[in-house]
Design a protein around this motif. Structure first.
Motif, mmCIF file in Angstrom:
data_model
loop_
_atom_site.group_PDB
_atom_site.id
_atom_site.type_symbol
_atom_site.label_atom_id
_atom_site.label_comp_id
_atom_site.label_asym_id
_atom_site.label_seq_id
_atom_site.Cartn_x
_atom_site.Cartn_y
_atom_site.Cartn_z
ATOM 1 N N PRO A 118 52.683 73.963 -28.556
ATOM 2 C CA PRO A 118 53.287 75.231 -28.443
ATOM 3 C C PRO A 118 53.719 75.799 -27.070
ATOM 4 C CG PRO A 118 51.167 75.780 -28.757
ATOM 5 C CD PRO A 118 51.000 74.117 -28.854
ATOM 6 N N GLY A 119 54.413 74.633 -26.698
ATOM 7 C CA GLY A 119 54.936 75.195 -25.001
ATOM 8 C C GLY A 119 56.291 75.788 -25.188
ATOM 9 N N PRO A 120 56.900 76.192 -23.943
ATOM 10 C CA PRO A 120 58.193 76.935 -23.999
ATOM 11 C C PRO A 120 59.321 76.539 -24.813
ATOM 12 C CG PRO A 120 58.187 75.346 -22.035
ATOM 13 C CD PRO A 120 56.520 75.316 -22.790
ATOM 14 N N GLN A 121 59.258 75.199 -25.108
ATOM 15 C CA GLN A 121 60.122 74.675 -26.139
ATOM 16 C C GLN A 121 59.150 73.686 -27.147
ATOM 17 O OE1 GLN A 121 63.141 72.761 -23.654
ATOM 18 N NE2 GLN A 121 64.707 73.719 -24.865
ATOM 19 N N PHE A 122 59.503 73.834 -28.350
ATOM 20 C CA PHE A 122 58.561 73.034 -29.401
ATOM 21 C C PHE A 122 59.520 72.603 -30.672
ATOM 22 C CE2 PHE A 122 56.803 76.788 -31.803
ATOM 23 C CZ PHE A 122 57.907 77.289 -32.018
ATOM 24 N N ALA A 145 63.383 74.150 -30.866
ATOM 25 C CA ALA A 145 63.672 75.384 -30.704
ATOM 26 C C ALA A 145 62.986 75.997 -29.376
ATOM 27 C CB ALA A 145 63.297 76.704 -31.720
ATOM 28 N N ILE A 146 63.413 77.098 -28.655
ATOM 29 C CA ILE A 146 62.734 77.724 -27.887
ATOM 30 C C ILE A 146 61.678 78.821 -28.332
ATOM 31 C CG2 ILE A 146 62.848 79.432 -25.888
ATOM 32 C CD1 ILE A 146 65.955 78.493 -25.446
ATOM 33 N N ASN A 147 60.559 78.616 -27.782
ATOM 34 C CA ASN A 147 59.338 79.272 -28.349
ATOM 35 C C ASN A 147 59.184 80.639 -27.736
ATOM 36 O OD1 ASN A 147 56.946 79.745 -29.666
ATOM 37 N ND2 ASN A 147 55.799 78.475 -28.478
ATOM 38 N N GLY A 461 68.680 78.221 -32.447
ATOM 39 C CA GLY A 461 67.471 77.401 -31.674
ATOM 40 C C GLY A 461 66.577 78.349 -30.848
ATOM 41 N N ILE A 462 66.362 79.423 -31.749
ATOM 42 C CA ILE A 462 65.251 80.268 -31.039
ATOM 43 C C ILE A 462 64.235 80.553 -32.075
ATOM 44 C CG2 ILE A 462 64.686 82.479 -29.853
ATOM 45 C CD1 ILE A 462 67.027 80.767 -28.437
ATOM 46 N N ALA A 463 62.980 80.224 -31.852
ATOM 47 C CA ALA A 463 61.956 80.655 -32.922
ATOM 48 C C ALA A 463 61.060 81.883 -32.419
ATOM 49 C CB ALA A 463 60.884 79.447 -32.948
ATOM 50 N N VAL A 464 61.164 82.841 -33.334
ATOM 51 C CA VAL A 464 60.523 84.305 -33.179
ATOM 52 C C VAL A 464 59.540 84.506 -34.283
ATOM 53 C CG1 VAL A 464 62.446 85.185 -31.664
ATOM 54 C CG2 VAL A 464 62.325 85.384 -34.059
ATOM 55 N N VAL A 465 58.622 85.518 -33.847
ATOM 56 C CA VAL A 465 57.694 86.171 -34.867
ATOM 57 C C VAL A 465 58.116 87.564 -35.170
ATOM 58 C CG1 VAL A 465 55.650 86.988 -35.304
ATOM 59 C CG2 VAL A 465 55.832 84.654 -34.114
ATOM 60 N N CYS A 482 56.609 86.899 -27.217
ATOM 61 C CA CYS A 482 55.809 86.559 -26.254
ATOM 62 C C CYS A 482 56.079 85.640 -25.072
ATOM 63 C CB CYS A 482 54.627 86.025 -27.208
ATOM 64 S SG CYS A 482 53.834 86.648 -28.354
ATOM 65 N N ILE A 483 56.145 86.406 -24.095
ATOM 66 C CA ILE A 483 56.737 85.833 -22.839
ATOM 67 C C ILE A 483 55.717 84.907 -22.228
ATOM 68 C CG2 ILE A 483 57.899 86.218 -20.632
ATOM 69 C CD1 ILE A 483 59.346 87.302 -23.076
ATOM 70 N N SER A 484 56.250 83.767 -21.598
ATOM 71 C CA SER A 484 55.471 82.883 -20.999
ATOM 72 C C SER A 484 55.880 82.443 -19.635
ATOM 73 C CB SER A 484 55.219 81.510 -21.906
ATOM 74 O OG SER A 484 54.641 80.493 -21.090
ATOM 75 N N ALA A 485 55.081 82.223 -18.675
ATOM 76 C CA ALA A 485 55.224 81.579 -17.314
ATOM 77 C C ALA A 485 56.098 80.425 -17.356
ATOM 78 C CB ALA A 485 53.988 81.534 -16.403
ATOM 79 N N ALA A 486 56.012 79.602 -18.534
ATOM 80 C CA ALA A 486 56.787 78.419 -18.521
ATOM 81 C C ALA A 486 58.152 78.582 -19.102
ATOM 82 C CB ALA A 486 55.854 77.455 -19.587
ATOM 83 N N HIS A 487 58.420 79.797 -19.329
ATOM 84 C CA HIS A 487 59.915 80.165 -19.757
ATOM 85 C C HIS A 487 60.755 80.115 -18.496
ATOM 86 C CE1 HIS A 487 58.650 81.838 -23.693
ATOM 87 N NE2 HIS A 487 59.178 80.738 -23.920
ATOM 88 N N THR A 488 61.711 79.204 -18.541
ATOM 89 C CA THR A 488 62.856 79.203 -17.446
ATOM 90 C C THR A 488 63.835 80.535 -17.546
ATOM 91 O OG1 THR A 488 64.393 77.731 -18.297
ATOM 92 C CG2 THR A 488 62.522 76.791 -16.962
ATOM 93 N N ARG A 489 64.330 80.851 -16.290
ATOM 94 C CA ARG A 489 65.280 81.901 -16.513
ATOM 95 C C ARG A 489 66.555 81.424 -17.580
ATOM 96 N NH1 ARG A 489 66.200 86.130 -13.334
ATOM 97 N NH2 ARG A 489 63.937 86.065 -13.356
#
Length: 522
Positions: A118-122, A145-147, A461-465, A482-489
């Protein structure tokens, strides 16, 4: 009397009915205000439409139930199978009604299986239903999708890197299980290393780790509280805390979310009147809170809580499941965020599933407290000890947090959080919570829009809860990013563009505090 409005309110600041402060111009003008939060009231028209939406769902549900009873409509699962066998119904009538006629209709947006980390993209496993969501079959294809739904705050959910390599090496060296409890022969040197390393990281005397985060609360609160004690619990505390409080046998009361005035009133009454039946003094009073509330995105008012617990000689139990690693300059949680002393919080609890990319939970505090838990906790006595690769993942993550790479991750998470939240508010969406919280809830309200938003985002292409009643209040259905440090701008901008497009299509800009604008106009 404690002044809950410790910080000066300027001309551009207002306070709503819940004592939450918000800026009428721009929230970024008050970045030094660590407790500045947004809880905009539900617009009247949105509330009315939401009630109408649920009323229509109920009416059609009753109509379809009538049709089923008349054998006009036949569908799997429409009738409780236990009823025909003269068993007591497994579910309450409304629970069955809600499952049949509401939840099942939209079950495709929940519990989607993934086929990658479950990384920034999965990768999501594509599934289809031939019987209106009662069952599913997999097509064999995946959806990239972008996670935006996983609690991967610091980006440690990785297939490669030092943490993944160390975890794999731990399997080769120690296997996958000890097949014993900590109190017998399940405690290995790597368990001791983890607890010592974590205690040093948190700045406490001692620490104990468990294999399950939920059980860390549910099975250890009964060790700390019992009959004759009083627990004062925030009304929005997690289910694991509520279960632990109930299992403890102690009396408990809830107070309004983050409302220090309400908490102080209940503390005063508890001390003056004692037990409601015997009027005897309580053996002890424990205040139970969360660091970051996972559904609201709000942060507990720790400075005021510490002042209050010292004033009335109560104990403070803080669940840092969503704040450890994600909050504070060093990632040490809410205590670090407010630059306070860890000795002022009696019981620090946290989990390894969010920021550390692993599993389990911990309790930290004084050595005498941890020794008491180690001897008396069912979670320590009866549960299997933590698996070696699970422990090694946490140890490696802690080592990274103590290095420049870890500081960069913490800083990146904070930047991503403020950027994403501010863009949503500038577009006119209602966003709950603290400006520094990595949990970003955006209000959707209407049940039909909850479902449509989820499906439309995945199509882009965006996976959300998305979350609705009964997990939230009837009028507070939302999407929780849920924001992650692994998300790029670039990932965040792609997500914001999709939200802008879907939000316009579904008319989701409800805010009366911020101007309604498209992303390209900001």
């Amino acid at each position: 009397m404690i002044d809950t409005n410790v910080l000066t309110v300027s001309e551009n600041m207002k306070i709503d009915k819940n004592n939450y402060k918000y800026n009428t111009t721009n929230i970024l003008n008050h970045e030094d205000d660590l407790q500045c939060e947004e809880f905009e009231e539900t617009p009247l028209y949105a509330a009315v439409l939401t009630y109408i939406g649920y009323a229509i769902l109920c009416l059609f549900g009753w109509l379809r139930d009538f049709m089923r009873q008349s054998n006009i409509e036949k569908k799997r699962g429409a009738i409780d199978p236990n009823a025909s066998l003269d068993f007591v119904p497994l579910y309450q009538s409304y629970e069955s009604f809600y499952t049949r006629n509401m939840y099942t209709r939209v079950r495709d947006i929940f519990n989607r299986p993934i086929t990658s980390v479950p990384g920034p993209q999965f990768e999501l496993a594509e599934r289809v239903s031939d019987d209106y969501n009662w069952t599913y079959r997999f097509t064999g294809k995946t959806i990239s999708a972008i996670n935006l739904g996983s609690y991967n705050y610091l980006g440690f959910a990785e297939r490669t890197g030092s943490c993944a390599t160390d975890a794999i090496d731990a399997i080769k060296s120690y296997g996958i299980a000890t097949c014993s409890t900590n109190s017998e022969i399940g405690t290995q040197f790597y368990h001791v290393e983890l607890e010592q390393l974590l205690a040093k990281f948190l700045g406490v005397e001692s620490c104990i780790a468990f294999g399950m985060g939920f059980a860390t609360n549910a099975l250890n609160l009964p060790v700390l509280a019992s009959k004759g004690d009083l627990i004062l619990s925030d009304e929005l505390n997690h289910c694991s805390l509520i279960l632990g409080i109930r299992l403890s046998g102690a009396c408990y009361q809830t107070y309004a979310h983050n409302d220090i005035n309400d908490l102080e009133k209940k503390l005063r009454v508890a001390i003056v009147q004692g037990h409601p039946r015997t009027n005897r003094p309580w053996k002890k009073i424990i205040i139970v809170v969360e660091g970051v509330y996972s559904m609201e995105g709000s942060i507990c008012r720790l400075p005021q809580l510490i002042e209050l617990k010292k004033k009335y000689k109560a104990y403070l139990y803080m669940d840092e499941a969503h704040s450890i690693g994600a909050m504070g300059k060093s990632g040490r949680g809410i205590v670090d965020y407010f630059n306070l002393n860890t000795d002022d919080v009696d019981i620090l609890m946290g989990t390894f599933t969010k920021s550390f990319g692993s599993a389990g939970g911990y309790i930290a505090g004084k050595k005498s407290l941890i020794d008491h838990i180690r001897v008396n906790s069912h979670a320590n006595t009866y549960a299997s000890s933590m698996s070696a690769p699970i422990v090694q993942q946490i140890i490696s993550s802690l080592h990274v947090l103590n290095c420049p790479e870890g500081k960069n991750r913490i800083s990146q998470l904070a930047d991503n959080t403020r950027y994403f939240r501010q863009k949503l508010m500038n577009m006119g969406f209602i966003v709950y919570g603290n400006k520094n919280s990595p949990v970003v809830p955006m209000l959707l309200y209407l049940p039909a829009r909850v479902t449509r938003f989820n499906r439309e985002m995945l199509r882009r292409g965006i996976a959300v809860v998305t979350v609705g009643f009964p997990a939230t209040k009837l009028l507070e259905s939302r999407v929780r990013f849920c924001i992650s440090a692994a998300h790029t701008r670039q990932m965040l901008d792609t997500t914001l563009a999709a939200i802008d497009e879907v939000g316009t299509e579904l008319s989701l800009r409800y805010s009366t505090r911020y101007q309604h604008r498209r992303l390209k106009d900001i």
